[in-house]
Design a protein around this motif. Structure first.
Motif: not given
Length: 110
Positions: A73-100
């Motif tokens: 359970q701790i490892e799963i939580s740590r995995y999600y803490e290490r992921l990029p934040k949703p705003t960074l993922i969304a911005t990258q999707e926008y820059v890569d033209h992956k958002l409609f």
């Protein structure tokens, strides 16, 4: 589900040129709104996914010792803490033209 490991979003905040970023929409505020809506969607998906994974470990008779000793359970939580934040993922999707997105054709008379 989104595969967050395959996202090439940065893990830390990146300074962006808002004029360059808003060329597709022609408006900085619309661009921020599009990215924010997508970030909210990603955050909700990540939260649901994490809750589903953590529910596997919950039981009706949990005691304090079991909660503290659950390494998986701790490892799963740590995995999600290490992921990029949703705003960074969304911005990258926008820059890569992956958002409609589409503009509303409603003209407002002010």
């Amino acid at each position: 589900m989104i595969d967050y490991k395959k996202s090439n979003a940065p893990l830390n905040t990146v300074t962006r040129d808002m004029i360059e970023l808003s060329k597709d929409t022609g408006n900085v505020y619309e661009t921020v709104c599009i990215i924010a809506k997508r970030a909210n969607e990603i955050a909700a998906q990540m939260k649901d996914e994490l809750e589903k994974k953590l529910q596997e470990f919950s039981s009706l008779n949990d005691n304090l010792e079991e909660i503290n000793e659950n390494r998986e359970q701790i490892e799963i939580s740590r995995y999600y803490e290490r992921l990029p934040k949703p705003t960074l993922i969304a911005t990258q999707e926008y820059v890569d033209h992956k958002l409609f997105f589409r503009k509303s054709n409603k003209d407002r008379n002010i």
